[in-house]
Design an enzyme around this catalytic site. Structure first.
Site, PDB file in Angstrom:
ATOM      1  N   LYS A  27     -26.429  82.570  22.159  1.00  0.00           N
ATOM      2  CA  LYS A  27     -25.925  82.078  23.450  1.00  0.00           C
ATOM      3  C   LYS A  27     -26.849  82.472  24.603  1.00  0.00           C
ATOM      4  CE  LYS A  27     -21.727  83.816  23.356  1.00  0.00           C
ATOM      5  NZ  LYS A  27     -21.601  84.384  21.985  1.00  0.00           N
ATOM      6  N   ARG A  48     -12.915  84.069  26.611  1.00  0.00           N
ATOM      7  CA  ARG A  48     -12.956  84.749  25.325  1.00  0.00           C
ATOM      8  C   ARG A  48     -11.650  84.564  24.544  1.00  0.00           C
ATOM      9  NH1 ARG A  48     -16.878  88.723  24.109  1.00  0.00           N
ATOM     10  NH2 ARG A  48     -17.552  88.963  26.236  1.00  0.00           N
ATOM     11  N   ARG A  50     -32.686  93.120  13.277  1.00  0.00           N
ATOM     12  CA  ARG A  50     -33.313  93.440  14.562  1.00  0.00           C
ATOM     13  C   ARG A  50     -33.825  94.873  14.614  1.00  0.00           C
ATOM     14  NH1 ARG A  50     -28.745  92.237  18.745  1.00  0.00           N
ATOM     15  NH2 ARG A  50     -28.569  89.996  18.485  1.00  0.00           N
TER      16      ARG A  50
END
Ligand SMILES: [Zn+2]
Length: 220
Positions: A13, A87, A126
């Site tokens: 996003k 949300r 990551r």
């Protein structure tokens, strides 16, 4: 254009948001950023939110919606991308009410669709440099020397939030709380589903192509 960007944590996003904003010059409204700003500025809503956070509770929907609507009304020419908000279905409903009262509505809902497995691989792979902040990935953005930062040779680390256990928990919360928001918008708006399993540039091409088609249809 008033855009809501939806997708699981790790769906990309943030990256897509930046690209949409660069292309269309819209305002980026991230609920996390706005919450931080309001607390730092010591506004009424900020103080209210702080008191919940101090007691370890979730900030209630009406406080979050109040902050977001406040931020939306401050934008003069009206174009924005909502990131991390709404949300919950309740927040989406409250947002619609507030927009309607101001004679506005959400124009575009983008739903970034990524398989849970792909998200888990993205996030758990990551690695970042504690010194310069550079970000790498063990599969698709490897440093020149394994485990070392290209810029300064410092040992790369995994953030504590990026472990499989934490990711699984965040995805579970997403499916329970936020995925129904997509369903809410399907009933009330047109939702543009974008396959976001591919690389960010390919995803961005789909997103911008869809937005272009939308703006053309609006101007006809
Ligand atoms: Zn570094």
């Amino acid at each position: 254009m008033r855009i809501v960007l939806l997708g699981a944590p790790g769906a990309g996003k943030g990256t897509q948001c930046k690209k949409i904003i660069a292309e269309y010059g819209l305002e980026h409204l991230s609920s996390g950023d706005i919450l931080r700003q309001q607390r730092a500025a010591g506004t009424e809503l900020g103080k209210k939110a702080q008191s919940y956070m101090d007691s370890g509770a979730l900030v209630p929907d009406d406080v979050i919606v109040g902050m977001m609507v406040d931020a939306i009304t401050k934008i003069s020419d009206g174009g924005f991308v909502l990131d991390g908000f709404p949300r919950t279905v309740n927040q989406a409903r409250e947002l619609d009410k507030a927009l309607k009262a101001a004679g506005n509505k959400i124009d575009v809902v983008i739903n970034l669709e990524v398989d849970d497995d792909a998200i888990a691989r993205r996030i758990t792979g990551r690695r970042s440099c504690p010194k310069c902040g550079a970000v790498y990935h063990v599969e698709n953005m490897k440093p020149l020397v394994e485990g070392k930062c290209d810029n300064d040779g410092v040992d790369l680390v995994q953030r504590p939030d990026d472990t499989l256990e934490v990711v699984k928990n965040r995805l579970k919360n997403y499916h329970e709380q936020t995925a129904p928001v997509v369903g809410y918008y399907r009933e009330n708006n047109t939702v543009s589903d974008i396959d976001a399993n591919g690389n960010p540039d390919a995803v961005n091409e789909s997103v911008l192509g869809m937005l272009k088609a939308f703006s053309v249809s609006q101007n006809e």
